[in-house]
Design a protein around this motif. Structure first.
Motif, PDB file in Angstrom:
ATOM      1  N   TYR A 125      96.479   2.121  12.240  1.00 30.37           N
ATOM      2  CA  TYR A 125      96.568   3.448  12.864  1.00 30.37           C
ATOM      3  C   TYR A 125      95.294   3.762  13.646  1.00 30.37           C
ATOM      4  N   ALA A 126      94.137   3.417  13.095  1.00 29.34           N
ATOM      5  CA  ALA A 126      92.875   3.702  13.775  1.00 29.34           C
ATOM      6  C   ALA A 126      92.811   2.991  15.116  1.00 29.34           C
ATOM      7  N   TYR A 127      93.263   1.751  15.156  1.00 27.54           N
ATOM      8  CA  TYR A 127      93.271   1.010  16.424  1.00 27.54           C
ATOM      9  C   TYR A 127      94.187   1.702  17.434  1.00 27.54           C
ATOM     10  N   GLY A 128      95.359   2.110  17.002  1.00 25.26           N
ATOM     11  CA  GLY A 128      96.288   2.768  17.912  1.00 25.26           C
ATOM     12  C   GLY A 128      95.757   4.095  18.436  1.00 25.26           C
ATOM     13  N   TYR A 129      95.064   4.834  17.587  1.00 25.64           N
ATOM     14  CA  TYR A 129      94.577   6.157  17.976  1.00 25.64           C
ATOM     15  C   TYR A 129      93.275   6.109  18.784  1.00 25.64           C
ATOM     16  N   TYR A 130      92.376   5.207  18.412  1.00 27.54           N
ATOM     17  CA  TYR A 130      90.995   5.308  18.897  1.00 27.54           C
ATOM     18  C   TYR A 130      90.505   4.109  19.715  1.00 27.54           C
ATOM     19  N   GLU A 135      83.113   6.365  20.755  1.00 25.48           N
ATOM     20  CA  GLU A 135      82.348   6.609  19.534  1.00 25.48           C
ATOM     21  C   GLU A 135      83.118   6.234  18.263  1.00 25.48           C
ATOM     22  N   MET A 136      84.435   6.049  18.374  1.00 29.99           N
ATOM     23  CA  MET A 136      85.229   5.729  17.193  1.00 29.99           C
ATOM     24  C   MET A 136      85.440   4.229  16.993  1.00 29.99           C
ATOM     25  N   LEU A 137      85.151   3.429  18.003  1.00 29.79           N
ATOM     26  CA  LEU A 137      85.437   1.995  17.919  1.00 29.79           C
ATOM     27  C   LEU A 137      84.679   1.282  16.788  1.00 29.79           C
ATOM     28  N   ARG A 169      86.435  -4.258  22.785  1.00 33.36           N
ATOM     29  CA  ARG A 169      86.233  -2.912  23.331  1.00 33.36           C
ATOM     30  C   ARG A 169      84.927  -2.292  22.821  1.00 33.36           C
ATOM     31  N   ASN A 170      84.625  -2.519  21.545  1.00 32.75           N
ATOM     32  CA  ASN A 170      83.381  -1.998  20.997  1.00 32.75           C
ATOM     33  C   ASN A 170      82.183  -2.607  21.715  1.00 32.75           C
ATOM     34  N   GLY A 172      82.297  -3.798  24.829  1.00 35.76           N
ATOM     35  CA  GLY A 172      82.305  -3.302  26.203  1.00 35.76           C
ATOM     36  C   GLY A 172      81.780  -1.879  26.315  1.00 35.76           C
ATOM     37  N   TYR A 173      82.210  -1.020  25.401  1.00 33.66           N
ATOM     38  CA  TYR A 173      81.792   0.384  25.443  1.00 33.66           C
ATOM     39  C   TYR A 173      80.371   0.586  24.910  1.00 33.66           C
ATOM     40  N   ASN A 174      80.050  -0.106  23.817  1.00 36.37           N
ATOM     41  CA  ASN A 174      78.825   0.198  23.078  1.00 36.37           C
ATOM     42  C   ASN A 174      77.798  -0.931  23.054  1.00 36.37           C
ATOM     43  N   ASP A 175      78.089  -2.037  23.787  1.00 31.71           N
ATOM     44  CA  ASP A 175      77.175  -3.183  23.795  1.00 31.71           C
ATOM     45  C   ASP A 175      76.799  -3.543  22.361  1.00 31.71           C
ATOM     46  N   ALA A 176      77.831  -3.719  21.518  1.00 25.04           N
ATOM     47  CA  ALA A 176      77.634  -3.781  20.079  1.00 25.04           C
ATOM     48  C   ALA A 176      77.195  -5.143  19.559  1.00 25.04           C
ATOM     49  N   TYR A 177      77.412  -6.217  20.330  1.00 21.37           N
ATOM     50  CA  TYR A 177      77.164  -7.554  19.797  1.00 21.37           C
ATOM     51  C   TYR A 177      76.461  -8.430  20.829  1.00 21.37           C
TER      52      TYR A 177
END
Length: 361
Positions: A125-130, A135-137, A169-170, A172-177
């Motif tokens: 559900y979290a993937y579908g919603y956010y 900020e939610m990724l 996506r995380n 791409g959006y947040n430069d997380a890795y």
């Protein structure tokens, strides 16, 4: 979606079992008990008649005033709020309903020790919603990883591409890795898919989607393999997992001329020697004018050959090497052996032997 129907079906089975196994905890106050019973029946009737928006009102009262009534209000509530989010045309209200689904999972986790039963649904559900909410990724990724941590795997192969897309996506959006971290996570998912396949699950579509997502990230090219992954393998040549990774990416991106590919291939050959690995290593050695190394590899290839055609190829290349090294008798012997193995190459053999005599003059 097929994923959703399967998850909801599983949730329904779990819900039925939980409701039967646990008694309702109605309030001791008579007036409050009567109210709870009335609204419990009301929200259930609304849900069964698919009036999901209407069901949210009595359900909300129960969640606020009698939160420990029964696990069913959380199990049913997930479906009710999710379906309500699809019905409303108000985007703000849609987000309220979606956030309520997530809140139900959190509250359920606080009250009942059954996280293993619903954490995968929460991730779905979290993937579908956010998935488009920057900020939610991180939370979406964390839910998938929590599900794998608790259960050892995701029950549906189709969820792995969703998990990796959340990582993509995380990043791409947040430069997380770093690229290495992304590839490490990709490798871990590939191992889980391999396990699922060994258990008899169909993972072909999931694997294809994973590959497409990795390509879309544009992380890997020959320079990355050579200059980033190669030095790590050189520093730790016993790292077979990294060697496999380099080999697979080199083949996928056609990076055959890198030193990293050669080292990975050497490690792969040492573990699982074959005619083809010997052949490719020998060809690389010849490109580097390493005739001694090439001779050794073609000699191994000759022993590993599976048919006369492969043996003829090995003998022909050995004949060329012997000629280059000035070993004329060995060259002639190898060339004649080619004729015995593959008579169709007679003209090539005569050309080779003739060249030997010309050079001797």
């Amino acid at each position: 979606m097929k994923i959703k129907s399967k998850i909801l079906g599983l949730a329904a089975l779990l819900m039925a079992g939980m409701v039967q196994a646990q008694e309702f905890k109605f309030p001791s106050d008579p007036a409050l008990e009567a109210k709870a019973r009335e609204l419990n029946a009301a929200y259930t009737d609304y849900m069964n008649s698919e009036q999901f928006v209407e069901a949210t009102k009595p359900l909300h009262w129960l969640l606020v005033n009698v939160p420990e009534l029964n696990p069913s209000i959380y199990q049913n509530g997930t479906k009710i709020y999710d379906e309500a989010s699809k019905i409303t045309t108000d985007e703000a209200q849609k987000r309220v309903y979606q956030d309520s689904v997530m809140t139900l999972f959190i509250k359920r986790g606080q009250l009942y020790d059954d996280e293993t039963k619903w954490i995968e649904n929460k991730a779905y559900y979290a993937y579908g919603y956010y998935k488009d909410v920057e900020e939610m990724l991180p939370n979406v990724v964390a839910d998938f990883e929590r599900a794998i941590e608790l259960n050892g795997e995701l029950s549906l192969a189709a969820l792995y591409p969703a998990y990796f897309d959340a990582i993509r996506r995380n990043d791409g959006y947040n430069d997380a890795y770093t690229p290495e971290q992304v590839l490490e996570k990709y490798g871990e998912i590939q191992k889980l898919l391999a396990k699922a396949e060994a258990d008899g699950k169909d993972v072909a579509t999931a694997k294809s989607q994973m590959e497409n997502l990795l390509v879309a990230m544009d992380l890997i090219d020959c320079d990355f393999i050579e200059n980033t992954m190669g030095p790590k393998l050189a520093a730790d040549p016993t790292n077979e997992a990294l060697a496999d990774q380099i080999f697979n990416y080199s083949v996928q991106y056609k990076c055959y001329s890198t030193n990293a590919f050669l080292q990975a291939l050497e490690i792969k050959h040492a573990k699982e020697p074959s005619f083809s690995t010997s052949q490719v290593i020998a060809m690389r050695y010849m490109q580097e004018d390493n005739t001694a190394g090439a001779e050794e590899m073609w000699t191994q290839a000759l022993k590993l050959a599976e048919n006369d055609m492969q043996k003829a190829d090995a003998q022909m290349e050995l004949a060329k090497i012997y000629v280059k090294q000035g070993k004329k008798s060995a060259g002639r012997a190898a060339a004649k052996e080619v004729a015995n193995l593959d008579p169709s190459r007679t003209s090539d053999i005569y050309s080779l032997i003739g060249g030997m005599y010309m050079n001797s003059f």
